[in-house]
Design a protein around this motif. Structure first.
Motif, mmCIF file in Angstrom:
data_model
loop_
_atom_site.group_PDB
_atom_site.id
_atom_site.type_symbol
_atom_site.label_atom_id
_atom_site.label_comp_id
_atom_site.label_asym_id
_atom_site.label_seq_id
_atom_site.Cartn_x
_atom_site.Cartn_y
_atom_site.Cartn_z
ATOM 1 N N LYS A 148 41.266 39.327 42.336
ATOM 2 C CA LYS A 148 41.498 39.126 40.907
ATOM 3 C C LYS A 148 42.163 37.793 40.598
ATOM 4 O O LYS A 148 42.067 37.292 39.482
ATOM 5 C CB LYS A 148 42.346 40.265 40.345
ATOM 6 N N ALA A 149 42.837 37.202 41.581
ATOM 7 C CA ALA A 149 43.486 35.914 41.378
ATOM 8 C C ALA A 149 42.507 34.758 41.553
ATOM 9 O O ALA A 149 42.853 33.618 41.289
ATOM 10 C CB ALA A 149 44.661 35.753 42.340
ATOM 11 N N ASN A 202 41.927 45.533 44.311
ATOM 12 C CA ASN A 202 42.186 44.289 43.585
ATOM 13 C C ASN A 202 41.075 43.267 43.796
ATOM 14 O O ASN A 202 41.313 42.100 44.047
ATOM 15 C CB ASN A 202 43.548 43.685 43.972
ATOM 16 N N ILE A 203 39.847 43.733 43.688
ATOM 17 C CA ILE A 203 38.660 42.910 43.919
ATOM 18 C C ILE A 203 37.978 42.641 42.582
ATOM 19 O O ILE A 203 37.811 43.530 41.767
ATOM 20 C CB ILE A 203 37.663 43.654 44.844
ATOM 21 N N SER A 204 37.566 41.391 42.378
ATOM 22 C CA SER A 204 36.789 41.089 41.180
ATOM 23 C C SER A 204 35.307 40.928 41.507
ATOM 24 O O SER A 204 34.464 41.175 40.659
ATOM 25 C CB SER A 204 37.314 39.823 40.494
ATOM 26 N N VAL A 252 36.681 48.247 46.789
ATOM 27 C CA VAL A 252 35.558 48.372 47.714
ATOM 28 C C VAL A 252 35.702 49.750 48.325
ATOM 29 O O VAL A 252 36.758 50.094 48.860
ATOM 30 C CB VAL A 252 35.591 47.284 48.810
ATOM 31 N N ARG A 253 34.647 50.535 48.214
ATOM 32 C CA ARG A 253 34.733 51.902 48.700
ATOM 33 C C ARG A 253 33.682 52.172 49.762
ATOM 34 O O ARG A 253 32.666 51.497 49.854
ATOM 35 C CB ARG A 253 34.584 52.911 47.568
ATOM 36 N N LEU A 262 45.027 39.585 46.786
ATOM 37 C CA LEU A 262 44.711 40.402 47.946
ATOM 38 C C LEU A 262 45.657 39.976 49.067
ATOM 39 O O LEU A 262 45.707 38.802 49.432
ATOM 40 C CB LEU A 262 43.257 40.183 48.352
ATOM 41 N N HIS A 263 46.398 40.916 49.593
ATOM 42 C CA HIS A 263 47.370 40.601 50.631
ATOM 43 C C HIS A 263 46.638 40.252 51.934
ATOM 44 O O HIS A 263 45.672 40.918 52.294
ATOM 45 C CB HIS A 263 48.300 41.792 50.852
#
Length: 159
Positions: free
Chosen positions: A138-139, A118-120, A103-104, A56-57
């Motif tokens: 995700k990282a 890019n969320i886990s 996330v929406r 996530l940037h």
């Protein structure tokens, strides 16, 4: 009269039997080095992109937190149910939830506005009037933020 027939070859190739000259060698070396420089840069860019896909940037996180801060502060009622954040502002009920790896935000149960990707893992809790968001990318990096509503609703208990 006899005509002399000239044997003309339509394609004539110039051949050198003495090999490369020094100028040809330097020119070939320059082309090889220029090509290898661009290929090396291309692999470097691809490698960087592959690593950043899962992360996530930090600027994306900052934009998300500023948007959430504005939404929480402008809402009249904030509630958390089933790992979803519900915000009531005016006649619109917005829900913030995890959908796959995103996330929406949905308004009145309709739409699909992606506000983070890019969320886990997405966790939302309510600690008194404070909204606590914990997000893992995700990282495996975890981000946490607390949001304080601007308007605090006080319920009066009849004695």
């Amino acid at each position: 009269m006899k005509m002399n027939r000239v044997n003309l070859k339509p394609f004539v190739m110039l051949r050198k039997d003495d090999g490369f000259t020094m100028i040809e060698l330097l020119f070939s070396l320059m082309i090889l080095m220029t090509t290898s420089l661009f290929v090396l840069q291309l692999f470097s860019i691809i490698h960087t992109q592959m690593r950043s896909i899962e992360k996530l940037h930090p600027k994306e996180w900052e934009v998300f937190t500023m948007q959430m801060k504005q939404e929480v502060r402008s809402s009249k009622v904030q509630d958390v149910m089933g790992n979803k954040l519900y915000l009531l502002s005016g006649e619109q009920l917005s829900s913030i939830e995890q959908y796959e790896d995103k996330v929406r935000r949905r308004v009145n149960g309709k739409g699909h506005e992606v506000i983070l990707q890019n969320i886990s893992e997405f966790q939302v809790e309510k600690d008194g009037s404070v909204i606590v968001l914990n997000i893992t990318d995700k990282a495996g990096t975890t981000f946490s933020r607390r949001f304080h509503p601007f308007l605090r609703h006080v319920t009066k208990v009849d004695e």
